[in-house]
Design a protein around this motif. Structure first.
Motif, mmCIF file in Angstrom:
data_model
loop_
_atom_site.group_PDB
_atom_site.id
_atom_site.type_symbol
_atom_site.label_atom_id
_atom_site.label_comp_id
_atom_site.label_asym_id
_atom_site.label_seq_id
_atom_site.Cartn_x
_atom_site.Cartn_y
_atom_site.Cartn_z
ATOM 1 N N ALA A 56 18.298 18.551 23.179
ATOM 2 C CA ALA A 56 18.636 18.894 24.568
ATOM 3 C C ALA A 56 19.841 18.093 25.042
ATOM 4 O O ALA A 56 20.719 18.626 25.744
ATOM 5 N N GLY A 57 19.911 16.829 24.641
ATOM 6 C CA GLY A 57 21.032 15.977 25.045
ATOM 7 C C GLY A 57 22.365 16.512 24.551
ATOM 8 O O GLY A 57 23.363 16.517 25.289
ATOM 9 N N ILE A 97 13.009 28.838 19.934
ATOM 10 C CA ILE A 97 13.891 27.767 20.417
ATOM 11 C C ILE A 97 15.248 28.330 20.822
ATOM 12 O O ILE A 97 15.828 27.928 21.839
ATOM 13 N N ASP A 98 15.772 29.285 20.060
ATOM 14 C CA ASP A 98 17.045 29.927 20.408
ATOM 15 C C ASP A 98 16.978 30.591 21.777
ATOM 16 O O ASP A 98 17.913 30.500 22.577
ATOM 17 N N SER A 99 15.859 31.255 22.040
ATOM 18 C CA SER A 99 15.725 31.958 23.319
ATOM 19 C C SER A 99 15.672 30.977 24.487
ATOM 20 O O SER A 99 16.233 31.247 25.559
ATOM 21 N N LEU A 103 18.464 30.854 27.484
ATOM 22 C CA LEU A 103 17.998 31.085 28.848
ATOM 23 C C LEU A 103 18.339 29.937 29.790
ATOM 24 O O LEU A 103 18.634 30.150 30.973
ATOM 25 N N HIS A 104 18.320 28.687 29.272
ATOM 26 C CA HIS A 104 18.430 27.524 30.161
ATOM 27 C C HIS A 104 19.621 26.609 29.857
ATOM 28 O O HIS A 104 19.666 25.494 30.383
ATOM 29 N N LYS A 105 20.582 27.045 29.056
ATOM 30 C CA LYS A 105 21.671 26.147 28.661
ATOM 31 C C LYS A 105 22.514 25.673 29.842
ATOM 32 O O LYS A 105 23.168 24.626 29.771
ATOM 33 N N ASP A 113 12.961 20.288 29.851
ATOM 34 C CA ASP A 113 11.523 20.500 29.983
ATOM 35 C C ASP A 113 11.028 21.559 28.996
ATOM 36 O O ASP A 113 9.993 21.389 28.344
ATOM 37 N N CYS A 114 11.782 22.640 28.880
ATOM 38 C CA CYS A 114 11.366 23.728 27.985
ATOM 39 C C CYS A 114 11.433 23.311 26.517
ATOM 40 O O CYS A 114 10.543 23.662 25.728
#
Length: 460
Positions: A56-57, A97-99, A103-105, A113-114
C-alpha cells in the motif's frame, strides 16, 4: 456448535494449514472457522499484513510496486504449491488484490484498509479451498455475506447491532463455514478493519451472533500463563479465568487475547477456550463468567510500559465542586483518553498513554490546567510502567496489597503510585519503566512461588 478462530501463527504455512485442517476434522462441532492472515513462519519472517502495508505504501507514493505485490502472492503460492492444490485459487487471489488497487488507488486511506483486510480475506478463501480439496463440505463466507456490519472508521471499526440480526442466519447453512477475521463492512458498503490483531474480535462477534456453545481461540501456547513467560521461567498456567480478569490482564500487556475481543462473548455469556494449534489435546485456558477462587486469590500479573502521569496539587481541592470534571474536559478537548485517576484530598493524578502527550499538546494542556483551574503545582512524570495484580478472589482475601508492597521493598523497586478499583478485581502499581521486569518478577514470586514465600516469611 463451536466457533474456532486460528491466529496468524496457526495459518502461516502449508504445514500449519494441515494442522488446522486436522483440528477442524477432529471435531464435527467446529462448524464456523475464523482465520487471520498468514503470520511469521520463523523469527525473522515478515507477517502478511506487513507485506500488504508495504505494498500500500508503494502505491500511495506512486512508485512501482511489482516487487511488493510479488512478495504477497509468493506467500500464498508457496502454501498452495506445498498443499498440492490447483493454481486457480492463486488467480482468484491476484484478481481480488488487483481489483482493490484499481478501485482505491486514489484514496490512500481506503486503499490501506482494504489491502490490510485482504490478508485475512484471501487466507479464508485459501482455507476453504483446502478443506474442499480434502473432501470436506466447506465454503468461504465474506463478512458482508455473513452480516458483519461495522462503523465506517478505518482501522478502528466498531460492530453495529445490525450484525446480530444477520449473523444467526449462518446457522441455516450446511458444512464448514470459513470467515475472514479483522474486518467488516460499513452500511455504505466499504471494507473497514478493526484495530491491529482484530481477528480475535471477529471470532468473538461470530460466536456471540450465532450463540455458539464455545468460542475456541487457537494460538501457539498450551494455555495462558499467570505472567509473561519471557520474564519468569516456567510460570503457572491459568486453567480458568473470568472475563473481567482477562480484560484487566489484556489491558496490562497480555498479548494472547485482543483486549477488545471479550466484549461480545462477555455480553452473551459464551465461554472461551484458548488452545494450542501445535498441541490441540492440551486442555487450554477457559475464560468464563464465574470461577471457583479456591486458595489462590491472584490469577495473574501483567505489566506494560509507555505511560505518563500528570500530577496536580491544589489546596482544598476536595471542596471544589467540578474540579475533576473540568480537568478531564481539558484532556477530552485534546482528544486524550486516560487510564487511571488516583487522588488525594488536595491532589489528583491522571495516568495516560505517553504517546498522546506530544510536546505541542503538552504545552496546551499544562497552560489550560494552570490558567483555568488555578492550581498550586502541576508536573508531568514520564517513562512509567503500570503493573497489574489481578484476581476475583482479592476482594475476600486479607493482606494482598501488603504482600505487594513488601515484595517491591524487598526487590528495591520504588512505587510511584497505587490505585485499586472498588471492584477489587485488580490493583495497579506505577513504577519506573526500567523497573518493570524486576517488579513483575517480585510480585510473581510473592503470589505464586510458594518456596519463595516460605523462605521470605522465615526471614521476617
Amino acid at each position: 456448535m463451536k466457533v474456532s478462530k486460528f491466529g496468524g501463527s496457526s495459518v502461516a504455512s502449508a504445514a500449519k494449514f494441515k494442522q488446522v485442517a486436522q483440528i477442524i476434522q477432529a471435531d464435527k462441532e467446529r462448524k464456523m472457522i475464523v482465520v487471520s492472515a498468514p503470520g511469521k513462519r520463523y523469527a525473522d519472517d515478515t507477517k502478511m499484513t506487513d507485506l500488504l502495508i508495504a505494498l500500500a505504501g508503494k502505491i500511495q507514493l506512486g512508485e512501482d510496486y511489482v516487487e511488493e505485490f510479488g512478495k504477497v502472492i509468493d506467500r500464498y503460492r508457496e502454501i498452495v504449491t506445498e498443499l498440492e492444490m490447483s493454481e486457480e485459487i492463486i488467480t482468484e487471489i491476484i484478481d481480488n488484490i488487483d481489483s482493490l488497487i484499481s478501485l482505491h488507488k486514489n484514496d490512500p486511506f481506503r486503499l490501506l484498509d482494504c489491502l490490510k483486510a485482504s490478508g485475512e480475506d484471501n487466507n479464508a478463501r485459501l482455507m476453504a479451498a483446502y478443506l474442499q480439496h480434502l473432501g470436506e463440505e466447506a465454503s468461504y463466507v465474506n463478512p458482508k455475506e455473513a452480516g458483519i456490519f461495522v462503523s465506517d472508521e478505518p482501522g478502528r471499526a466498531r460492530i453495529l447491532e445490525l450484525s446480530y440480526e444477520e449473523l444467526p442466519k449462518l446457522k441455516e447453512r450446511e458444512g464448514i463455514l470459513v470467515i475472514p477475521g479483522f474486518f467488516g463492512y460499513s452500511e455504505q458498503g466499504n471494507i473497514v478493519t478493526f484495530s491491529r490483531g482484530g481477528s480475535d474480535i471477529t471470532g468473538s462477534i461470530v460466536a456471540a451472533g450465532v450463540k455458539a456453545d464455545l468460542y475456541e481461540n487457537f494460538t501457539d501456547v498450551d494455555a495462558i500463563y499467570s505472567v509473561d513467560p519471557r520474564l519468569v521461567e516456567k510460570p503457572c498456567e491459568m486453567k480458568e479465568v473470568t472475563y473481567r480478569e482477562m480484560r484487566e490482564l489484556s489491558y496490562a500487556g497480555f498479548s494472547v487475547f485482543h483486549d477488545e475481543a471479550l466484549e461480545p462473548v462477555f455480553k452473551s455469556g459464551i465461554p472461551v477456550c484458548v488452545k494450542n494449534t501445535n498441541n490441540p489435546k492440551a486442555k487450554g485456558t477457559f475464560i468464563v463468567s464465574k470461577r471457583k477462587v479456591g486458595d489462590q486469590p491472584v490469577v495473574g500479573i501483567a505489566g506494560d510500559k509507555g505511560f505518563c502521569n500528570i500530577h496536580v496539587d491544589k489546596y482544598l481541592l476536595n471542596r471544589e465542586i467540578g474540579f475533576g470534571r473540568r480537568l478531564l474536559q481539558i484532556l477530552e478537548d485534546e482528544g486524550i483518553s486516560y487510564e487511571h485517576t488516583p487522588s488525594g484530598i488536595d491532589n489528583i493524578s491522571v495516568v495516560m498513554r505517553e504517546h498522546q502527550l506530544t510536546p505541542e499538546v503538552e504545552e496546551r494542556v499544562l497552560d489550560r490546567i494552570q490558567t483555568e483551574l488555578e492550581v498550586d503545582n502541576i508536573s508531568i512524570e514520564r517513562n512509567l510502567a503500570l503493573v497489574m495484580v489481578v484476581g476475583e478472589g482479592m476482594n475476600s482475601s486479607v493482606g494482598i496489597a501488603a504482600k505487594a508492597t513488601e515484595a517491591f521493598a524487598k526487590a528495591g523497586v520504588n512505587l510511584e503510585m497505587i490505585n485499586q478499583g472498588s471492584s477489587e478485581v485488580s490493583m495497579m502499581f506505577g513504577v519506573k519503566a526500567d523497573a518493570l521486569e524486576k517488579a513483575v518478577q517480585a510480585l510473581y514470586n510473592t503470589y505464586f512461588n510458594k518456596m519463595y514465600s516460605i523462605s521470605y516469611s522465615s526471614v521476617k
